[in-house]
Motif scaffolding. Sequence first.
Motif, PDB file in Angstrom:
ATOM      1  N   GLN A 132      31.082 -20.618 -20.302  1.00  0.00           N
ATOM      2  CA  GLN A 132      30.767 -19.426 -19.502  1.00  0.00           C
ATOM      3  C   GLN A 132      29.681 -19.786 -18.472  1.00  0.00           C
ATOM      4  OE1 GLN A 132      31.424 -19.379 -22.876  1.00  0.00           O
ATOM      5  NE2 GLN A 132      33.373 -18.548 -22.190  1.00  0.00           N
ATOM      6  N   LEU A 137      26.669 -13.860 -17.370  1.00  0.00           N
ATOM      7  CA  LEU A 137      25.934 -13.146 -18.426  1.00  0.00           C
ATOM      8  C   LEU A 137      25.951 -11.636 -18.191  1.00  0.00           C
ATOM      9  CD1 LEU A 137      22.802 -15.448 -19.027  1.00  0.00           C
ATOM     10  CD2 LEU A 137      24.762 -15.107 -20.556  1.00  0.00           C
ATOM     11  N   ILE A 140      29.123 -10.233 -19.510  1.00  0.00           N
ATOM     12  CA  ILE A 140      29.159 -10.242 -20.979  1.00  0.00           C
ATOM     13  C   ILE A 140      28.298  -9.083 -21.510  1.00  0.00           C
ATOM     14  CG2 ILE A 140      28.603 -11.571 -23.070  1.00  0.00           C
ATOM     15  CD1 ILE A 140      29.176 -14.131 -21.453  1.00  0.00           C
ATOM     16  N   ALA A 152      25.473  -7.455 -29.415  1.00  0.00           N
ATOM     17  CA  ALA A 152      25.768  -8.843 -29.044  1.00  0.00           C
ATOM     18  C   ALA A 152      26.128  -9.681 -30.258  1.00  0.00           C
ATOM     19  CB  ALA A 152      24.563  -9.452 -28.335  1.00  0.00           C
ATOM     20  N   SER A 153      27.091 -10.563 -30.050  1.00  0.00           N
ATOM     21  CA  SER A 153      27.564 -11.471 -31.100  1.00  0.00           C
ATOM     22  C   SER A 153      26.471 -12.479 -31.476  1.00  0.00           C
ATOM     23  CB  SER A 153      28.793 -12.196 -30.554  1.00  0.00           C
ATOM     24  OG  SER A 153      29.117 -13.284 -31.342  1.00  0.00           O
ATOM     25  N   TYR A 156      27.723 -18.759 -30.666  1.00  0.00           N
ATOM     26  CA  TYR A 156      26.956 -19.528 -29.676  1.00  0.00           C
ATOM     27  C   TYR A 156      27.604 -19.496 -28.296  1.00  0.00           C
ATOM     28  CZ  TYR A 156      24.100 -21.269 -33.409  1.00  0.00           C
ATOM     29  OH  TYR A 156      23.223 -21.335 -34.449  1.00  0.00           O
ATOM     30  N   LEU A 157      26.743 -19.489 -27.287  1.00  0.00           N
ATOM     31  CA  LEU A 157      27.133 -19.723 -25.896  1.00  0.00           C
ATOM     32  C   LEU A 157      26.393 -20.977 -25.437  1.00  0.00           C
ATOM     33  CD1 LEU A 157      26.750 -16.239 -24.099  1.00  0.00           C
ATOM     34  CD2 LEU A 157      28.890 -17.358 -24.761  1.00  0.00           C
ATOM     35  N   LYS A 191      22.302 -18.490 -29.373  1.00  0.00           N
ATOM     36  CA  LYS A 191      23.085 -17.383 -29.917  1.00  0.00           C
ATOM     37  C   LYS A 191      23.283 -16.378 -28.774  1.00  0.00           C
ATOM     38  CE  LYS A 191      20.879 -16.097 -33.774  1.00  0.00           C
ATOM     39  NZ  LYS A 191      20.623 -15.429 -35.050  1.00  0.00           N
ATOM     40  N   THR A 192      24.459 -15.783 -28.681  1.00  0.00           N
ATOM     41  CA  THR A 192      24.726 -14.818 -27.602  1.00  0.00           C
ATOM     42  C   THR A 192      23.650 -13.736 -27.579  1.00  0.00           C
ATOM     43  OG1 THR A 192      27.092 -15.207 -27.875  1.00  0.00           O
ATOM     44  CG2 THR A 192      26.463 -13.228 -26.669  1.00  0.00           C
ATOM     45  N   SER A 193      23.287 -13.232 -28.778  1.00  0.00           N
ATOM     46  CA  SER A 193      22.285 -12.160 -28.846  1.00  0.00           C
ATOM     47  C   SER A 193      20.945 -12.631 -28.273  1.00  0.00           C
ATOM     48  CB  SER A 193      22.114 -11.694 -30.294  1.00  0.00           C
ATOM     49  OG  SER A 193      21.969 -12.810 -31.143  1.00  0.00           O
ATOM     50  N   LEU A 196      21.137 -13.058 -24.354  1.00  0.00           N
ATOM     51  CA  LEU A 196      21.252 -11.762 -23.664  1.00  0.00           C
ATOM     52  C   LEU A 196      19.921 -11.007 -23.731  1.00  0.00           C
ATOM     53  CD1 LEU A 196      24.810 -10.397 -24.542  1.00  0.00           C
ATOM     54  CD2 LEU A 196      24.042 -11.468 -22.422  1.00  0.00           C
ATOM     55  N   TYR A 217      34.232 -10.818 -28.166  1.00  0.00           N
ATOM     56  CA  TYR A 217      34.122 -11.345 -26.801  1.00  0.00           C
ATOM     57  C   TYR A 217      35.322 -10.795 -26.029  1.00  0.00           C
ATOM     58  CZ  TYR A 217      33.794 -14.674 -22.952  1.00  0.00           C
ATOM     59  OH  TYR A 217      33.681 -15.245 -21.699  1.00  0.00           O
TER      60      TYR A 217
END
Length: 250
Positions: A132, A137, A140, A152-153, A156-157, A191-193, A196, A217
Amino acid sequence: MKALVVGGSGLIGSKVCDILKKAGHDAIPASRRNGIDTVTGAGLAEGLKGVDVVVDVPNSPSFEERDVFEFFTKSSSNITREAKIAGVKSLVALSVVGIDRLPSNSYFRAKLAQEEIIKNSGLPFTIVRATQFLEFLDAIAYTSTHGDVVKASTAYLQPIAADDVAKFISEAALSEPRSQTIDVAGPEAFKTSDILRSYLQKKGDPRKVAEDPQATYFGSKLEANSLIPVGTQPKLGSITFEAWLGAALN
Ligand SMILES: NC(=O)c1ccc[n+]([C@@H]2O[C@H](COP(=O)([O-])OP(=O)(O)OC[C@H]3O[C@@H](n4cnc5c(N)ncnc54)[C@H](OP(=O)(O)O)[C@@H]3O)[C@@H](O)[C@H]2O)c1
């Protein structure tokens, strides 16, 4: 070297044009605004005359399941057919890391179908699969927002700056095509969380981020590593999240 950059007015395509031109090459942006529509095929044969390398980086104007599938399959079918007729020596396309691991995602299914068309076209190619973009971001966060909370998940991003993506695409355009797929990713995984939360806080966005292991996602259930390179040796960009954000907020 003469390159036709399909999607050359977009985020990645415009940066690729700049890099190739600065390196002394002839990079021609191609999209509907200059008379080339890769879905209908209009203008392609003319635009491909004398071209050495096609860079295939447009995006679908609609993300509806049928639209996005039709976009990527028709666009890359038309590009590869006309490129072969024109004697183009190499095609470089941009795809997404992990598209074969999330079959429930309709955008990813369309990108996988696009990859198959390119691989079966008989044209020498390089497919660059990117994680991504840091520039993504916002999208997302938007799709995960419920009221003033971003669910938020915890997956991992490993997001990559568009400038790094364009650099890797340009390198591929200037290299011999080996008919291979290359993964590229940002230098750090989060981590996505976490990313973000940090992104929204630093932007002064009032939304709160709540960690939700069930968060999807764009509708697809994620495993921890669904969206990051696994089992490959990705090329890593050099632009960190902090550096990218600093430049973006200035
Ligand atoms: N976002 C991410 O995180 C991510 C990650 C990995 C890979 N990718 C891939 O990156 C690629 C480029 O994305 P981007 O963000 O740079 O796209 P973008 O900024 O949305 O630009 C889209 C481009 O496609 C052109 N286009 C749209 N319809 C067209 C048509 N029918 N014929 C010719 N050109 C057309 C547009 O120009 P006109 O409007 O003038 O036609 C524009 O130049 C996509 O293939 C995407 O799958 C994205």
